[in-house]
Design a protein around this motif. Structure first.
Motif, PDB file in Angstrom:
ATOM      1  N   ILE A 141     -12.451  47.636 -60.477  1.00  0.00           N
ATOM      2  CA  ILE A 141     -13.053  48.365 -59.364  1.00  0.00           C
ATOM      3  C   ILE A 141     -14.486  47.886 -59.156  1.00  0.00           C
ATOM      4  O   ILE A 141     -15.124  47.368 -60.070  1.00  0.00           O
ATOM      5  CB  ILE A 141     -13.037  49.891 -59.595  1.00  0.00           C
ATOM      6  CG1 ILE A 141     -13.815  50.249 -60.863  1.00  0.00           C
ATOM      7  CG2 ILE A 141     -11.610  50.405 -59.692  1.00  0.00           C
ATOM      8  CD1 ILE A 141     -13.932  51.736 -61.111  1.00  0.00           C
ATOM      9  N   THR A 142     -14.991  48.080 -57.941  1.00  0.00           N
ATOM     10  CA  THR A 142     -16.350  47.670 -57.612  1.00  0.00           C
ATOM     11  C   THR A 142     -17.366  48.695 -58.115  1.00  0.00           C
ATOM     12  O   THR A 142     -17.007  49.842 -58.424  1.00  0.00           O
ATOM     13  CB  THR A 142     -16.511  47.502 -56.099  1.00  0.00           C
ATOM     14  OG1 THR A 142     -16.316  48.786 -55.468  1.00  0.00           O
ATOM     15  CG2 THR A 142     -15.498  46.505 -55.555  1.00  0.00           C
ATOM     16  N   ALA A 143     -18.611  48.279 -58.173  1.00  0.00           N
ATOM     17  CA  ALA A 143     -19.673  49.196 -58.586  1.00  0.00           C
ATOM     18  C   ALA A 143     -19.801  50.355 -57.600  1.00  0.00           C
ATOM     19  O   ALA A 143     -20.056  51.496 -57.992  1.00  0.00           O
ATOM     20  CB  ALA A 143     -20.998  48.442 -58.699  1.00  0.00           C
ATOM     21  N   GLU A 144     -19.599  50.089 -56.321  1.00  0.00           N
ATOM     22  CA  GLU A 144     -19.709  51.144 -55.308  1.00  0.00           C
ATOM     23  C   GLU A 144     -18.604  52.182 -55.458  1.00  0.00           C
ATOM     24  O   GLU A 144     -18.834  53.383 -55.315  1.00  0.00           O
ATOM     25  CB  GLU A 144     -19.670  50.513 -53.909  1.00  0.00           C
ATOM     26  CG  GLU A 144     -20.167  51.430 -52.812  1.00  0.00           C
ATOM     27  CD  GLU A 144     -19.032  51.998 -51.974  1.00  0.00           C
ATOM     28  OE1 GLU A 144     -19.315  52.832 -51.100  1.00  0.00           O
ATOM     29  OE2 GLU A 144     -17.877  51.606 -52.212  1.00  0.00           O
ATOM     30  N   GLU A 145     -17.388  51.733 -55.782  1.00  0.00           N
ATOM     31  CA  GLU A 145     -16.299  52.695 -55.993  1.00  0.00           C
ATOM     32  C   GLU A 145     -16.549  53.536 -57.243  1.00  0.00           C
ATOM     33  O   GLU A 145     -16.262  54.744 -57.254  1.00  0.00           O
ATOM     34  CB  GLU A 145     -14.959  51.970 -56.125  1.00  0.00           C
ATOM     35  CG  GLU A 145     -13.789  52.926 -56.343  1.00  0.00           C
ATOM     36  CD  GLU A 145     -12.448  52.231 -56.446  1.00  0.00           C
ATOM     37  OE1 GLU A 145     -11.516  52.844 -57.005  1.00  0.00           O
ATOM     38  OE2 GLU A 145     -12.322  51.090 -55.958  1.00  0.00           O
ATOM     39  N   ALA A 146     -17.076  52.902 -58.291  1.00  0.00           N
ATOM     40  CA  ALA A 146     -17.391  53.656 -59.502  1.00  0.00           C
ATOM     41  C   ALA A 146     -18.465  54.707 -59.220  1.00  0.00           C
ATOM     42  O   ALA A 146     -18.371  55.847 -59.690  1.00  0.00           O
ATOM     43  CB  ALA A 146     -17.846  52.709 -60.603  1.00  0.00           C
ATOM     44  N   LEU A 147     -19.488  54.332 -58.435  1.00  0.00           N
ATOM     45  CA  LEU A 147     -20.506  55.301 -58.043  1.00  0.00           C
ATOM     46  C   LEU A 147     -19.889  56.459 -57.267  1.00  0.00           C
ATOM     47  O   LEU A 147     -20.207  57.630 -57.506  1.00  0.00           O
ATOM     48  CB  LEU A 147     -21.577  54.616 -57.190  1.00  0.00           C
ATOM     49  CG  LEU A 147     -22.662  53.821 -57.899  1.00  0.00           C
ATOM     50  CD1 LEU A 147     -23.506  53.069 -56.880  1.00  0.00           C
ATOM     51  CD2 LEU A 147     -23.551  54.735 -58.729  1.00  0.00           C
ATOM     52  N   ALA A 148     -19.014  56.135 -56.326  1.00  0.00           N
ATOM     53  CA  ALA A 148     -18.388  57.168 -55.506  1.00  0.00           C
ATOM     54  C   ALA A 148     -17.552  58.117 -56.360  1.00  0.00           C
ATOM     55  O   ALA A 148     -17.572  59.338 -56.153  1.00  0.00           O
ATOM     56  CB  ALA A 148     -17.518  56.517 -54.434  1.00  0.00           C
ATOM     57  N   HIS A 149     -16.837  57.554 -57.317  1.00  0.00           N
ATOM     58  CA  HIS A 149     -15.983  58.404 -58.160  1.00  0.00           C
ATOM     59  C   HIS A 149     -16.818  59.374 -58.982  1.00  0.00           C
ATOM     60  O   HIS A 149     -16.525  60.576 -59.042  1.00  0.00           O
ATOM     61  CB  HIS A 149     -15.143  57.525 -59.081  1.00  0.00           C
ATOM     62  CG  HIS A 149     -14.175  58.315 -59.922  1.00  0.00           C
ATOM     63  ND1 HIS A 149     -12.925  58.679 -59.471  1.00  0.00           N
ATOM     64  CD2 HIS A 149     -14.280  58.827 -61.176  1.00  0.00           C
ATOM     65  CE1 HIS A 149     -12.308  59.374 -60.406  1.00  0.00           C
ATOM     66  NE2 HIS A 149     -13.110  59.470 -61.447  1.00  0.00           N
ATOM     67  N   ARG A 150     -17.877  58.890 -59.615  1.00  0.00           N
ATOM     68  CA  ARG A 150     -18.703  59.767 -60.436  1.00  0.00           C
ATOM     69  C   ARG A 150     -19.513  60.737 -59.583  1.00  0.00           C
ATOM     70  O   ARG A 150     -19.801  61.860 -60.022  1.00  0.00           O
ATOM     71  CB  ARG A 150     -19.638  58.940 -61.321  1.00  0.00           C
ATOM     72  CG  ARG A 150     -18.931  57.991 -62.269  1.00  0.00           C
ATOM     73  CD  ARG A 150     -17.707  58.590 -62.911  1.00  0.00           C
ATOM     74  NE  ARG A 150     -18.037  59.720 -63.772  1.00  0.00           N
ATOM     75  CZ  ARG A 150     -17.143  60.602 -64.179  1.00  0.00           C
ATOM     76  NH1 ARG A 150     -15.880  60.520 -63.791  1.00  0.00           N
ATOM     77  NH2 ARG A 150     -17.498  61.588 -64.976  1.00  0.00           N
ATOM     78  N   LEU A 151     -19.900  60.321 -58.373  1.00  0.00           N
ATOM     79  CA  LEU A 151     -20.565  61.254 -57.472  1.00  0.00           C
ATOM     80  C   LEU A 151     -19.640  62.402 -57.120  1.00  0.00           C
ATOM     81  O   LEU A 151     -20.039  63.579 -57.165  1.00  0.00           O
ATOM     82  CB  LEU A 151     -21.023  60.529 -56.204  1.00  0.00           C
ATOM     83  CG  LEU A 151     -22.378  59.831 -56.242  1.00  0.00           C
ATOM     84  CD1 LEU A 151     -22.568  58.971 -55.002  1.00  0.00           C
ATOM     85  CD2 LEU A 151     -23.516  60.842 -56.355  1.00  0.00           C
TER      86      LEU A 151
END
Length: 228
Positions: A141-151
């Motif tokens: 997964i991309t860094a942006e998707e990981a950020l979105a998931h944890r957000l």
């Protein structure tokens, strides 16, 4: 009392779990257990970062509202600190997803198929894909998707609480009126407020914009909560 008649075993139990090409059952079981252990360790690392974020937020809010003389911008410093925790946790989540994806592949194509072969395999080429991943491990997964998931799961509610606390602090608990109460040094209150709202809006966009999720998480299924 006579013994009860033995119930015959279900002939489908275990069917498809192993075949000639799969190899010894103990090797597959140890492989699966090892991936579960790795996934558990990275899951615990995620939880530790979240716990620190909650503790930092609680301490900062307690201090910020303990006296009107305490500066309001300490809440913004706390938000920036939690933002750093978010970056660290999103990086850990990308690593966690590597192990989680392998576990899901084994669950879908080995254990689920072994228990009920009638529904076939989720991925006909799962062995090739899993073997390639073992030869060359890659982040899925991309860094942006990981950020979105944890957000979505943790940090967006924390940022919302901090934003609400900051607004209350500069409007109801400050002797000056807004926007003067929101000023930081020589930076006008309107500029500070605009920056805070822009950062929060960026978090909303990252968290909730439409996207195709690549994280291998069975709990993301839309129909999970529907009755069967």
């Amino acid at each position: 009392m006579p013994d009860e008649e033995a119930i015959p075993a279900d002939p489908h139990v275990g069917q498809g779990l192993l075949d000639v090409d799969m190899g010894p059952s103990s090797a597959l079981a140890h492989l699966y257990r090892g991936e579960i252990h790795r996934m558990k360790l990275w899951r615990e690392r995620l939880d530790k970062t979240t716990n620190w974020s909650v503790l930092v937020m609680a301490a900062i809010l307690t201090w910020a509202f303990s006296s009107v003389r305490n500066p309001h911008y300490v809440i913004l410093v706390g938000a920036a600190t939690i933002g750093l925790f978010l970056l660290v946790e999103s990086h850990r989540y990308r690593a966690y997803d590597v192990w989680r994806s392998r576990v899901r592949s084994l669950q879908e194509n080995v254990w689920a198929y072994g228990l009920d072969p009638s529904k076939g395999l989720v991925d006909e080429n799962w062995r090739t894909h899993l073997a390639d991943d073992y030869r060359t491990p890659t982040v899925k997964i991309t860094a942006e998707e990981a950020l979105a998931h944890r957000l979505r799961r943790v940090y967006f509610p924390l940022f919302t609480v901090l934003l609400g606390a900051w607004v209350i602090r500069v409007t109801a608990f400050d002797p000056l009126s807004w926007p003067a109460s929101a000023a930081i040094g020589q930076i006008p209150g309107l500029v500070v407020t605009a920056i805070v709202l822009l950062v929060y809006a960026a978090a909303v966009v990252v968290a909730f914009r439409p996207r195709t999720w690549h994280a291998r998480d069975e709990l993301r299924t839309v129909d999970l909560r529907k009755k069967r």
